[in-house]
Design a protein around this motif. Structure first.
Motif, PDB file in Angstrom:
ATOM      1  N   THR A  77       1.330  13.689   1.669  1.00  0.00           N
ATOM      2  CA  THR A  77       0.431  13.219   0.599  1.00  0.00           C
ATOM      3  C   THR A  77      -0.572  12.205   1.138  1.00  0.00           C
ATOM      4  OG1 THR A  77       2.065  11.573  -0.072  1.00  0.00           O
ATOM      5  CG2 THR A  77       2.028  13.631  -1.310  1.00  0.00           C
ATOM      6  N   ALA A  78      -0.185  11.477   2.193  1.00  0.00           N
ATOM      7  CA  ALA A  78      -1.130  10.533   2.802  1.00  0.00           C
ATOM      8  C   ALA A  78      -2.302  11.272   3.435  1.00  0.00           C
ATOM      9  CB  ALA A  78      -0.427   9.688   3.850  1.00  0.00           C
ATOM     10  N   HIS A  79      -2.088  12.537   3.777  1.00  0.00           N
ATOM     11  CA  HIS A  79      -3.175  13.358   4.328  1.00  0.00           C
ATOM     12  C   HIS A  79      -3.885  14.138   3.232  1.00  0.00           C
ATOM     13  CE1 HIS A  79      -1.051  12.442   8.065  1.00  0.00           C
ATOM     14  NE2 HIS A  79      -2.208  12.673   8.655  1.00  0.00           N
ATOM     15  N   ALA A  80      -3.704  13.716   1.982  1.00  0.00           N
ATOM     16  CA  ALA A  80      -4.372  14.322   0.816  1.00  0.00           C
ATOM     17  C   ALA A  80      -3.960  15.773   0.599  1.00  0.00           C
ATOM     18  CB  ALA A  80      -5.888  14.204   0.934  1.00  0.00           C
ATOM     19  N   GLU A  81      -2.791  16.146   1.097  1.00  0.00           N
ATOM     20  CA  GLU A  81      -2.308  17.503   0.836  1.00  0.00           C
ATOM     21  C   GLU A  81      -1.585  17.525  -0.509  1.00  0.00           C
ATOM     22  OE1 GLU A  81      -0.143  19.274   4.041  1.00  0.00           O
ATOM     23  OE2 GLU A  81      -1.546  18.524   5.537  1.00  0.00           O
ATOM     24  N   GLU A 103       2.380   9.397  -2.402  1.00  0.00           N
ATOM     25  CA  GLU A 103       1.318   9.314  -3.410  1.00  0.00           C
ATOM     26  C   GLU A 103       1.716  10.229  -4.561  1.00  0.00           C
ATOM     27  OE1 GLU A 103      -1.410   7.587  -3.809  1.00  0.00           O
ATOM     28  OE2 GLU A 103      -1.076   6.447  -1.961  1.00  0.00           O
TER      29      GLU A 103
ATOM     30  N   PRO B 363      -8.111  18.839   3.665  1.00  0.00           N
ATOM     31  CA  PRO B 363      -7.045  19.829   3.844  1.00  0.00           C
ATOM     32  C   PRO B 363      -7.109  20.901   2.751  1.00  0.00           C
ATOM     33  CG  PRO B 363      -6.181  17.793   2.946  1.00  0.00           C
ATOM     34  CD  PRO B 363      -7.613  17.538   3.259  1.00  0.00           C
ATOM     35  N   ASP B 411     -10.040  14.097  -2.597  1.00  0.00           N
ATOM     36  CA  ASP B 411     -10.857  13.220  -1.763  1.00  0.00           C
ATOM     37  C   ASP B 411     -10.395  13.282  -0.315  1.00  0.00           C
ATOM     38  OD1 ASP B 411     -12.098  12.560  -4.060  1.00  0.00           O
ATOM     39  OD2 ASP B 411     -10.829  10.820  -4.452  1.00  0.00           O
ATOM     40  N   GLU B 412     -10.956  12.409   0.464  1.00  0.00           N
ATOM     41  CA  GLU B 412     -10.572  12.306   1.875  1.00  0.00           C
ATOM     42  C   GLU B 412      -9.117  11.865   1.971  1.00  0.00           C
ATOM     43  OE1 GLU B 412     -12.462  12.823   4.608  1.00  0.00           O
ATOM     44  OE2 GLU B 412     -14.110  13.530   3.376  1.00  0.00           O
ATOM     45  N   PRO B 413      -8.440  12.103   3.104  1.00  0.00           N
ATOM     46  CA  PRO B 413      -7.073  11.610   3.275  1.00  0.00           C
ATOM     47  C   PRO B 413      -6.977  10.132   2.932  1.00  0.00           C
ATOM     48  CG  PRO B 413      -7.635  13.046   5.067  1.00  0.00           C
ATOM     49  CD  PRO B 413      -8.867  12.914   4.219  1.00  0.00           C
ATOM     50  N   LEU B 414      -5.863   9.782   2.279  1.00  0.00           N
ATOM     51  CA  LEU B 414      -5.763   8.470   1.659  1.00  0.00           C
ATOM     52  C   LEU B 414      -5.587   7.347   2.679  1.00  0.00           C
ATOM     53  CD1 LEU B 414      -3.391   9.716  -1.116  1.00  0.00           C
ATOM     54  CD2 LEU B 414      -5.827   9.309  -1.318  1.00  0.00           C
ATOM     55  N   LYS B 415      -4.708   7.536   3.617  1.00  0.00           N
ATOM     56  CA  LYS B 415      -4.433   6.453   4.561  1.00  0.00           C
ATOM     57  C   LYS B 415      -3.641   7.004   5.747  1.00  0.00           C
ATOM     58  CE  LYS B 415      -0.376   5.490   1.867  1.00  0.00           C
ATOM     59  NZ  LYS B 415       0.225   4.710   0.845  1.00  0.00           N
ATOM     60  N   ASN B 416      -3.540   6.205   6.773  1.00  0.00           N
ATOM     61  CA  ASN B 416      -2.667   6.559   7.891  1.00  0.00           C
ATOM     62  C   ASN B 416      -1.348   5.838   7.711  1.00  0.00           C
ATOM     63  OD1 ASN B 416      -4.382   8.274   9.276  1.00  0.00           O
ATOM     64  ND2 ASN B 416      -5.526   6.511  10.050  1.00  0.00           N
TER      65      ASN B 416
END
Lengths: 277, 524
Positions: A77-81, A103, B363, B411-416
């Motif tokens: 989810t951190a990679h917006a998947e 998330e 993604p 949106d863009e990836p949220l965080k690392n």
């Protein structure tokens, strides 16, 4: 005889024309792209979770399966998947998930009442396509019932996600998917870790429960089956030395959500010295 | 400046045929009035050729073979008129709602889009066909000349500036809508065409026929001047279908819904819009099952029982009628109406169409339309309240959350995420399991639940929480984290095939207000 075989082969090829390009050719296994789940030990051990592949995580209660699941969800989810959790017995705890970094807005939670609902929901989701991770959690369903899931159900799941970018993970108590799974990990719990507070850091701190905190526990992971080619996965830190105890076995640590620090408050002096060395 | 007028000939018949395309080539008769005094209000050309005449009674019309008889539907006429206006707005923002069957568009500024007036007319014809209407189109620099030409000539009529009188000359006088008295007078004079009317001296005509004569003379010459009266675009798109026979089954209902959705989506497409939400309303047949208490009079309870309403809120605007039909079917399967349906009403709330282009580095994510369909199917399987995105509530009460609509961010990836911070997972038991606890010096020493007994080897607690004392359901808990070693061997089988674990980390609590122990969950 040879002529008959050749004629038969030609006939089959003609019949399957348009449906299968080369039915008698060996189908080369494609390299499975893998994704990190945020546990360096598992990424090192198994090469990450395969996309377009079937992963099975099994272990008894309190063996770290949920920690594994939360880490995978947090990572994806951190990679917006877009991730889905098919919860076979409605045991998911959103508070601990958020504390683990998931998330929640990116997570579709399907709360099922029985295994039949869970399997049918999974079927629908796999046909939907486009999800980053689909987790089927059968952890709290008795193994006797999960064992009765027909093999063709697992096979259908495997076929549904082939050639997609979806990670499909099943959590249960014992391996059931047999050869359908690309990766099977067996988890088992090691010792639980308790830490004492500053005021009562004595040897017998367990005599004063109010002075103790559950710090987490260690999890032993063993690869039972893997068709995944290990690769350097994203997020793997150079110089990392996994606490591996064997070729296909590793140990990772979980930390209680209230213990966000990487360092334990009260480690024995001897262990601190060992660490420095 | 040029104006285009669009006229729908035989509007009453076309409004019915638009909803039932199979009737287009058949002899169709519309009857109006209260039974048994219904009379023919309109008919198709094929019916007229068969010998049907206006004002015939319904019983007379039924004597003709191969004639389809339908009731006149004002709801369908309203929908067809709305579709006609949408056709106008699909080309020009300046549209006049002249009559139920006629609209006028201002074509100023369209040359750069369509290059010529003929192209505008052809495009209007094509779009009208998509909306299920056969129309006459006339383009002229004079507004009234365009209106009259569209009513008088079939197909496309282009009238160059200055040639209005000449082109309208052959048109019969009755197209100008004179009063019956004036029409009879002109008929007695032998004046039957516009050319004959314009040949009459203007002053003498006004002396004999008054202002109406002046108006007709100007109209016949194409010299009448007036401004365009602009119509306001609607904020909601509606379609309605009264049913001759009540529908009880889902399959025929889906067929009718599909037709209405096709019409709605065609109208939305004409306006370059999509549906943000669909509202559905059925009028239900009155029957003892759905109206057991109210036999006479119209109370609000009765009204509620006779109307079935549903709203379909879409995550992204869409106008794919097939997809919308699937979503509606799933909703109807989950919550079917309690009686047969006698009238269908559908409305779409317009929204700007979704922009399909996403970021190049985002993604993969599920197609929003497909995702909505999948969620609708899952709702049918597990129930509305058991699917969605978990949302935490701002309270200290343990385990409180609510399910919200699943709307993932694109949106863009949220965080690392930091990989070193692996949180201990927790599985909650819903509802909490009752258990027995043996205390030693005030601390849990042994527990038993689900037929398992175990020794507490480590404990942390009590962690006291309480709240909501000002409400009806206050809570006060003493929580403990326990490490338990079970006495029984792991091989022992419990109910439903579970196996007993050797050890485990559990969270239990003592409910101070209820005076009982419960297990909240397990660390896993």
């Amino acid at each position: 005889m040879a002529q008959n075989l050749a004629a038969l082969r030609v006939k089959i090829e003609c019949d399957l024309l348009g449906r299968a390009s080369a039915p008698f050719d060996y189908r080369e296994r494609k390299f499975a792209e893998t994704a990190s789940i945020g546990i360096p030990e598992i990424d090192y051990l198994a090469g990450g979770l395969p996309r377009g592949g079937f992963t099975e995580i099994c272990g008894p209660p309190c063996s770290g399966r949920t920690s594994f699941l939360l880490s995978a969800l947090a990572s994806r989810t951190a990679h917006a998947e877009v991730c889905v959790l098919v919860d076979g017995s409605d045991n998911f705890d959103p508070y601990s998930a958020q504390a683990a970094g998931v998330e929640l807005k990116q997570l579709l939670w399907v709360r099922c009442r029985n295994i039949d609902q869970a399997l049918r929901a999974t079927d629908l989701l796999l046909q939907g396509r486009g999800f980053g991770l689909i987790a089927l959690d059968l952890s709290d369903i008795p193994p006797k019932i999960v064992r009765h899931v027909p093999l063709n159900a697992w096979f259908r799941f495997r076929r549904s996600i082939e050639d997609t970018q979806t990670i499909f993970v099943v959590f249960d108590q014992e391996p059931n998917a047999k050869t359908c799974a690309s990766l099977v990990l067996q988890l088992g719990s090691e010792t639980a870790r308790w830490s004492a507070t500053i005021e009562t850091s004595t040897e017998d701190s367990f005599a004063y429960p109010s002075a103790c905190l559950l710090d987490g526990f260690d999890v032993r992971a063993e690869v039972l089956r893997s068709r995944v080619q290990k690769a350097v996965v994203a997020g793997f830190h150079l110089g990392f030395a996994p606490a591996s105890i064997g070729g296909d076995t590793g140990i990772f640590r979980t930390k209680a959500v209230w213990n966000g620090s990487d360092n334990l408050l009260f480690e024995p002096q001897s262990k601190r010295l060992e660490k420095r060395e | 400046m040029a104006f285009a007028s669009i006229y729908v000939p035989n509007f009453l018949v076309q409004s019915v045929v638009r909803a039932e395309a199979a009737l287009r080539d058949r002899a169709i008769v519309l009857v109006d009035g209260n039974p048994p005094l219904e009379k023919v209000a309109a008919m198709s050309d094929a019916a007229a050729r068969a010998g049907i005449q206006l004002s015939m009674t319904k019983s007379q019309a039924t004597q003709f073979n191969g004639v389809e008889i339908r009731n006149r539907s004002r709801a369908q006429e309203k929908a067809a008129h709305a579709a006609l206006l949408d056709l106008g707005w699909s080309v020009s923002p300046r549209v006049e709602d002249t009559a139920q069957d006629t609209i006028v568009l201002d074509l100023a500024g369209l040359a750069s889009l369509f290059h010529s007036e003929e192209n505008v007319a052809n495009e209007l014809l094509r779009r009208a066909a998509v909306l299920g209407l056969l129309v006459n189109i006339a383009i002229s620099s004079n507004l009234e000349a365009a209106v009259n030409a569209a009513r008088g000539f079939s197909g496309v009529t282009l009238i160059p500036a200055g040639e209005e009188a000449q082109r309208l000359g052959c048109m019969p006088i009755n197209v100008l809508s004179p009063s019956l008295e004036v029409l009879e007078t002109l008929d007695l004079w032998g004046v039957r065409t516009c050319a004959a009317l314009t040949a009459l001296p203007f002053l003498q005509l006004s002396e004999r026929l008054g202002q109406e004569g002046v108006r007709l003379h100007e109209l016949a010459r194409g010299a009448s001047q007036r401004s365009l009266v602009l119509a306001e675009p609607p904020i909601c798109f509606e379609e309605e279908m009264p049913l001759d026979y009540a529908v009880a089954e889902l399959e025929p209902l889906a067929f009718l819904l599909g037709r209405l959705l096709d019409q709605l989506c065609a109208r939305l497409t004409a306006r370059s819009l999509a549906a943000g939400a669909i509202r559905l309303r059925f009028d239900l047949e009155r029957s003892p099952e759905n109206n057991p208490r109210f036999s006479d009079g119209k109370s609000s309870g009765e009204l509620a029982l006779r109307i079935y309403e549903k709203a379909l809120n879409l995550p992204v605007p869409m106008r794919d009628s097939k997809m919308l039909l699937r979503l509606l079917r799933l909703q109807l399967q989950a919550n079917p109406p309690r009686a047969s349906i006698i009238k269908i009403w559908l409305a779409a709330e317009p929204a700007l169409q979704r922009v399909a282009q996403g970021g190049l580095f985002l993604p993969n994510s599920p197609d929003p339309e497909k995702l909505e369909l999948t969620i609708a199917r899952l709702k049918n399987l597990v129930g509305d309240s058991h699917i969605g995105s978990p949302e935490l509530i701002d309270t200290h009460r343990p385990g409180e959350f609510r399910m919200s609509r699943f709307a993932p961010s694109r949106d863009e990836p949220l965080k690392n995420r930091k990989s070193s911070n692996l949180a201990t997972g927790f599985r909650a038991f819903r509802p909490s399991l009752p258990l027995k606890v043996e205390l030693r010096e005030g601390y849990p020493a042994r527990i038993s639940f689900r037929g398992m007994r175990g020794e507490v080897v480590a404990a942390s607690g009590p962690w006291r929480t309480s709240g909501d004392w000002w409400q009806e359901d206050p809570w006060q808990h003493d929580e403990w984290d326990l490490e338990i070693h079970f006495r029984f061997s792991p091989a022992i089988h419990l109910g439903r095939g579970s196996t007993c674990p050797q050890r485990g980390l559990y969270r239990i609590y003592y409910d101070v207000l209820r005076g009982n122990w419960f297990m909240r969950g397990i660390y896993d």
